[in-house]
Motif scaffolding. Sequence first.
Motif, PDB file in Angstrom:
ATOM      1  N   THR A  48     -99.957  22.792  98.231  1.00 52.15           N
ATOM      2  CA  THR A  48    -100.004  21.960  97.035  1.00 52.15           C
ATOM      3  C   THR A  48    -100.447  20.533  97.277  1.00 52.15           C
ATOM      4  O   THR A  48    -100.695  19.809  96.328  1.00 52.15           O
ATOM      5  CB  THR A  48     -98.644  21.928  96.332  1.00 52.15           C
ATOM      6  OG1 THR A  48     -97.644  21.571  97.293  1.00 52.15           O
ATOM      7  CG2 THR A  48     -98.307  23.275  95.728  1.00 52.15           C
ATOM      8  N   TYR A  49    -100.583  20.102  98.535  1.00 57.49           N
ATOM      9  CA  TYR A  49    -100.986  18.719  98.689  1.00 57.49           C
ATOM     10  C   TYR A  49    -102.481  18.542  98.918  1.00 57.49           C
ATOM     11  O   TYR A  49    -102.966  17.435  98.850  1.00 57.49           O
ATOM     12  CB  TYR A  49    -100.194  18.039  99.811  1.00 57.49           C
ATOM     13  CG  TYR A  49    -100.206  18.761 101.140  1.00 57.49           C
ATOM     14  CD1 TYR A  49    -101.277  18.657 102.005  1.00 57.49           C
ATOM     15  CD2 TYR A  49     -99.124  19.528 101.536  1.00 57.49           C
ATOM     16  CE1 TYR A  49    -101.280  19.296 103.222  1.00 57.49           C
ATOM     17  CE2 TYR A  49     -99.113  20.181 102.765  1.00 57.49           C
ATOM     18  CZ  TYR A  49    -100.193  20.064 103.604  1.00 57.49           C
ATOM     19  OH  TYR A  49    -100.201  20.697 104.808  1.00 57.49           O
ATOM     20  N   GLU A  50    -103.226  19.588  99.189  1.00 61.98           N
ATOM     21  CA  GLU A  50    -104.670  19.451  99.380  1.00 61.98           C
ATOM     22  C   GLU A  50    -105.362  20.086  98.182  1.00 61.98           C
ATOM     23  O   GLU A  50    -105.395  21.308  98.056  1.00 61.98           O
ATOM     24  CB  GLU A  50    -105.108  20.106 100.684  1.00 61.98           C
ATOM     25  CG  GLU A  50    -104.631  19.333 101.898  1.00 61.98           C
ATOM     26  CD  GLU A  50    -105.223  19.849 103.200  1.00 61.98           C
ATOM     27  OE1 GLU A  50    -105.694  20.994 103.212  1.00 61.98           O
ATOM     28  OE2 GLU A  50    -105.216  19.088 104.192  1.00 61.98           O
ATOM     29  N   GLN A  51    -105.900  19.253  97.325  1.00 58.90           N
ATOM     30  CA  GLN A  51    -106.444  19.741  96.069  1.00 58.90           C
ATOM     31  C   GLN A  51    -107.959  19.779  96.123  1.00 58.90           C
ATOM     32  O   GLN A  51    -108.601  18.881  96.686  1.00 58.90           O
ATOM     33  CB  GLN A  51    -105.971  18.846  94.925  1.00 58.90           C
ATOM     34  CG  GLN A  51    -104.450  18.854  94.775  1.00 58.90           C
ATOM     35  CD  GLN A  51    -103.960  18.017  93.639  1.00 58.90           C
ATOM     36  OE1 GLN A  51    -104.662  17.794  92.651  1.00 58.90           O
ATOM     37  NE2 GLN A  51    -102.718  17.546  93.743  1.00 58.90           N
ATOM     38  N   TYR A  52    -108.514  20.795  95.520  1.00 56.66           N
ATOM     39  CA  TYR A  52    -109.956  20.980  95.444  1.00 56.66           C
ATOM     40  C   TYR A  52    -110.355  20.887  93.977  1.00 56.66           C
ATOM     41  O   TYR A  52    -109.870  21.666  93.150  1.00 56.66           O
ATOM     42  CB  TYR A  52    -110.370  22.317  96.054  1.00 56.66           C
ATOM     43  CG  TYR A  52    -110.089  22.339  97.537  1.00 56.66           C
ATOM     44  CD1 TYR A  52    -108.828  22.680  98.016  1.00 56.66           C
ATOM     45  CD2 TYR A  52    -111.054  21.973  98.458  1.00 56.66           C
ATOM     46  CE1 TYR A  52    -108.546  22.662  99.368  1.00 56.66           C
ATOM     47  CE2 TYR A  52    -110.795  21.958  99.818  1.00 56.66           C
ATOM     48  CZ  TYR A  52    -109.533  22.290 100.269  1.00 56.66           C
ATOM     49  OH  TYR A  52    -109.262  22.263 101.609  1.00 56.66           O
ATOM     50  N   SER A  95     -98.757  15.581  93.406  1.00 51.31           N
ATOM     51  CA  SER A  95     -99.185  14.428  94.184  1.00 51.31           C
ATOM     52  C   SER A  95     -99.266  13.201  93.295  1.00 51.31           C
ATOM     53  O   SER A  95     -99.547  13.304  92.106  1.00 51.31           O
ATOM     54  CB  SER A  95    -100.561  14.678  94.812  1.00 51.31           C
ATOM     55  OG  SER A  95    -100.487  15.667  95.813  1.00 51.31           O
ATOM     56  N   PHE A 142     -97.988  12.906  98.720  1.00 48.83           N
ATOM     57  CA  PHE A 142     -97.266  14.127  98.354  1.00 48.83           C
ATOM     58  C   PHE A 142     -95.875  14.101  98.964  1.00 48.83           C
ATOM     59  O   PHE A 142     -95.705  13.756 100.128  1.00 48.83           O
ATOM     60  CB  PHE A 142     -98.036  15.356  98.840  1.00 48.83           C
ATOM     61  CG  PHE A 142     -97.341  16.659  98.542  1.00 48.83           C
ATOM     62  CD1 PHE A 142     -96.577  17.285  99.510  1.00 48.83           C
ATOM     63  CD2 PHE A 142     -97.452  17.240  97.299  1.00 48.83           C
ATOM     64  CE1 PHE A 142     -95.931  18.480  99.243  1.00 48.83           C
ATOM     65  CE2 PHE A 142     -96.805  18.434  97.017  1.00 48.83           C
ATOM     66  CZ  PHE A 142     -96.050  19.048  97.989  1.00 48.83           C
ATOM     67  N   TYR A 162    -104.048  22.128  88.662  1.00 47.34           N
ATOM     68  CA  TYR A 162    -103.736  20.831  88.081  1.00 47.34           C
ATOM     69  C   TYR A 162    -104.814  20.434  87.075  1.00 47.34           C
ATOM     70  O   TYR A 162    -105.992  20.698  87.279  1.00 47.34           O
ATOM     71  CB  TYR A 162    -103.704  19.744  89.163  1.00 47.34           C
ATOM     72  CG  TYR A 162    -102.763  20.006  90.312  1.00 47.34           C
ATOM     73  CD1 TYR A 162    -103.115  20.876  91.336  1.00 47.34           C
ATOM     74  CD2 TYR A 162    -101.532  19.379  90.371  1.00 47.34           C
ATOM     75  CE1 TYR A 162    -102.257  21.117  92.393  1.00 47.34           C
ATOM     76  CE2 TYR A 162    -100.659  19.612  91.436  1.00 47.34           C
ATOM     77  CZ  TYR A 162    -101.036  20.481  92.442  1.00 47.34           C
ATOM     78  OH  TYR A 162    -100.186  20.715  93.494  1.00 47.34           O
ATOM     79  N   GLN A 170    -103.268  12.092 101.336  1.00 44.31           N
ATOM     80  CA  GLN A 170    -104.658  12.537 101.349  1.00 44.31           C
ATOM     81  C   GLN A 170    -105.571  11.392 100.892  1.00 44.31           C
ATOM     82  O   GLN A 170    -105.182  10.547 100.088  1.00 44.31           O
ATOM     83  CB  GLN A 170    -104.850  13.730 100.388  1.00 44.31           C
ATOM     84  CG  GLN A 170    -104.214  15.018 100.841  1.00 44.31           C
ATOM     85  CD  GLN A 170    -102.704  15.000 100.731  1.00 44.31           C
ATOM     86  OE1 GLN A 170    -102.144  14.617  99.717  1.00 44.31           O
ATOM     87  NE2 GLN A 170    -102.034  15.436 101.803  1.00 44.31           N
ATOM     88  N   TYR A 194    -109.462  10.972  99.203  1.00 44.59           N
ATOM     89  CA  TYR A 194    -110.559  11.648  98.534  1.00 44.59           C
ATOM     90  C   TYR A 194    -111.666  10.636  98.274  1.00 44.59           C
ATOM     91  O   TYR A 194    -111.419   9.439  98.089  1.00 44.59           O
ATOM     92  CB  TYR A 194    -110.103  12.213  97.183  1.00 44.59           C
ATOM     93  CG  TYR A 194    -109.038  13.284  97.235  1.00 44.59           C
ATOM     94  CD1 TYR A 194    -107.691  12.950  97.367  1.00 44.59           C
ATOM     95  CD2 TYR A 194    -109.377  14.632  97.120  1.00 44.59           C
ATOM     96  CE1 TYR A 194    -106.719  13.941  97.402  1.00 44.59           C
ATOM     97  CE2 TYR A 194    -108.399  15.626  97.140  1.00 44.59           C
ATOM     98  CZ  TYR A 194    -107.071  15.265  97.277  1.00 44.59           C
ATOM     99  OH  TYR A 194    -106.109  16.248  97.300  1.00 44.59           O
ATOM    100  N   LEU A 244    -111.927  16.118  98.967  1.00 46.02           N
ATOM    101  CA  LEU A 244    -110.942  15.818  99.994  1.00 46.02           C
ATOM    102  C   LEU A 244    -111.628  15.398 101.292  1.00 46.02           C
ATOM    103  O   LEU A 244    -112.526  16.085 101.779  1.00 46.02           O
ATOM    104  CB  LEU A 244    -110.070  17.053 100.243  1.00 46.02           C
ATOM    105  CG  LEU A 244    -108.999  16.928 101.318  1.00 46.02           C
ATOM    106  CD1 LEU A 244    -107.912  15.947 100.886  1.00 46.02           C
ATOM    107  CD2 LEU A 244    -108.382  18.296 101.624  1.00 46.02           C
TER     108      LEU A 244
END
Lengths: 112, 112
Positions: free
Chosen positions: B98-102, A100, A92, B33, A33, A35, A45
């Motif tokens: 779990t790999y795309e975090q906001y 991650s 990840f 997280y 990813q 960011y 993201l």
Amino acid sequence: TQLLEQSPQFLSIQEGENLTVYCNSSSVFSSLQWYRQEPGEGPVLLVTVVTGGEVKKLKRLTFQFGDARKDSSLHITAAQPGDTGLYLCAGFYYTNAGKSTFGDGTTLTVKP
Amino acid sequence: GAGVSQSPSNKVTEKGKDVELRCDPISGHTALYWYRQSLGQGLEFLIYFQGNSAPDKSGLPSDRFSAERTGGSVSTLTIQRTQQEDSAVYLCASSFQTYEQYFGPGTRLTVT
């Protein structure tokens, strides 16, 4: 331990220039990813890349995932002051306890 | 819909006092997280929750740091006997995959 190295650490350019930032590892990732974080805010993201060799475009931003899924690049065409910020890559891998690995980031400043 | 929220946005405390930082994740996100970020630096992983359990606490810097998550939703990060080196921005993120975090906007902690 999976590590991600980003380069360059700092980049200062004039509006209208092109740039590329890199994210490299010796480890293979299931996905990666990118960011962007602006001062005083949390990271946002931009994109997820999953397949080796994958290229994704988001307006003036082009993201590429390496064929071996160990590295990635972000290319910005005709940078604008609004692109200023900290760019973070995160890798990840499913066996990494759902966590991650983040790179240390590239701080980009685009001067008008 | 509502994003990740964190409170307080800023916290100034005296050395030796305890502090609690709160994170409200996006509804339905099972993973949560906590990260710490010093000025101009990348993200330092602290702890990860899947539901109410914490599979990975490896990033907690010392036993003065603890975190809990209740009802699979709200999480609290507690720092006991704060030290000046604890001063940083504490970021919370949630994710469904779990790999795309906001990320939330962060809590800026200053220990005087």
